[in-house]
Design an enzyme around this catalytic site. Structure first.
Site, short mmCIF file in Angstrom:
data_model
loop_
_atom_site.label_atom_id
_atom_site.label_comp_id
_atom_site.label_asym_id
_atom_site.label_seq_id
_atom_site.Cartn_x
_atom_site.Cartn_y
_atom_site.Cartn_z
N GLU A 35 11.24 -4.69 3.72
CA GLU A 35 10.39 -3.86 4.10
C GLU A 35 9.08 -4.80 4.50
O GLU A 35 8.07 -4.34 4.18
CB GLU A 35 10.28 -2.71 3.63
N ASP A 53 5.91 -4.95 2.07
CA ASP A 53 4.78 -4.49 2.76
C ASP A 53 3.63 -5.22 3.00
O ASP A 53 3.81 -6.44 3.12
CB ASP A 53 4.61 -3.03 1.95
N TRP A 54 2.33 -4.78 2.41
CA TRP A 54 1.27 -5.80 2.63
C TRP A 54 1.49 -7.03 1.76
O TRP A 54 0.77 -7.84 2.13
CB TRP A 54 0.01 -5.07 2.26
N ASN A 63 0.95 -1.23 0.21
CA ASN A 63 0.02 0.01 0.01
C ASN A 63 0.74 1.20 0.06
O ASN A 63 1.84 1.34 1.08
CB ASN A 63 -0.94 -0.11 1.24
N HIS A 106 11.12 2.87 2.95
CA HIS A 106 10.19 2.03 2.76
C HIS A 106 9.97 1.38 1.24
O HIS A 106 10.10 0.31 1.28
CB HIS A 106 8.89 2.35 3.46
#
Length: 300
Positions: free
Chosen positions: A134, A110-111, A44, A279
């Site tokens: 990340e 991430d997600w 995201n 990130h």
């Protein structure tokens, strides 16, 4: 100030679509068509676009597939809640639709990492290897409020508060306009930033961006995502599949210290530093990521 140059903006890959659960998933499909599949999962507020400069390094090593999560990028926008559970169902449907649920290498961020790890924990025999960056894994996830830096904690509280999240995330498009550029060390060119904006020009399309921050497992909430994170952390801690952990410095959610702790906890982890980054490391260090994966894959 960083001396990193903006990553190239061009997206040279063809679009593909497949039907999943009455909607559609958009994806990129490059490399060796009958080769082992590598599934690249974004987070995201991104899409398959985030992998554009990584993919060329990987195409000699297999079939490289990068979908847009449901409601994101060029994928369909069905009338659903966009919870972790629903994203996971659409991802599972996508993997089934493409017939790639065996001998699969996951490349996650991430997600995309939470979704990929969760799928792997439920299909352990199908996973050949995992590359993560990340990522949402112990000791960082599940998180406790007192372990989150105060400025980040304040932002998460605002993003999760029903009284403020719509104004911030839907009306203000904060994930695209604020978080994204602050989470890269390399500056985003106007063209790159506009590419990330494109799927979410209409505030009505921003529901995934509104919902995702509330799905992050912090404390005991949401309970079902906390349970999922505990399940995928248990899989990571037990599975002997080869794992490549890529960390940037200083990083945001996966510092060198966190990656080293994971290497001490998870079996068969190879650590690789990819240089300066925050990130969205695919914007900061796409070539370093691609080279690190390409160098490592033959040994998995």
């Amino acid at each position: 100030m960083s001396d990193l140059a903006p990553a190239p903006a061009a997206m040279p890959f063809a679009s593909h679509y497949t039907e999943v659960k009455g909607s559609w998933i958009h994806y990129l499909d490059e490399g060796v068509r009958d080769g082992r599949p590598l599934l690249l999962l974004h987070g995201n507020p991104a899409s398959s676009y985030v992998w554009r400069n990584v993919i060329p390094h990987l195409t000699p090593h297999g079939r490289v597939i990068a979908p847009d999560l449901i409601g994101m990028g060029k994928s369909g926008k069905p009338d659903i809640g966009y919870t972790f559970r629903e994203h996971a169902a659409y991802l599972a449907g996508f993997i089934e639709a493409l017939g790639i649920g065996a001998d699969l290498t996951l490349v996650v961020h991430d997600w995309g990492s939470g979704l990929g790890f969760d799928w792997a924990a439920q299909h352990p025999q199908a996973v050949r290897a995992v590359v993560y960056m990340e990522a949402q894994a112990a000791p960082a996830v599940p998180a406790e409020w007192d372990a989150i830096p105060e400025d980040a904690a304040q932002a998460f509280r605002a993003f999760r508060d029903p009284a403020s999240r719509e104004a911030l995330l839907r009306d203000g498009n904060a994930m695209i306009e604020q978080f994204l550029p602050r989470a890269t060390m390399a500056p985003l060119s106007q063209e790159v930033h506009d590419a990330y904006r494109a799927p979410f020009r209409d505030p009505a399309a921003r529901t995934p961006l509104v919902v995702w921050p509330g799905q992050v497992p912090i404390g005991d909430e949401p309970a079902y995502v906390v349970a999922a994170a505990e399940r995928w952390n248990a899989w990571l801690a037990a599975s002997p599949v080869p794992k490549l952990a890529l960390y940037a410095e200083p990083g945001m959610f996966m510092s060198k210290a966190v990656a080293m702790a994971q290497a001490d906890t998870f079996p068969n982890v190879t650590l690789r530093g990819i240089g300066p980054g925050l990130h969205f490391v695919q914007e900061d260090q796409p070539d370093a990521i691609g080279r690190a994966i390409a160098d490592w894959l033959p040994g998995t």
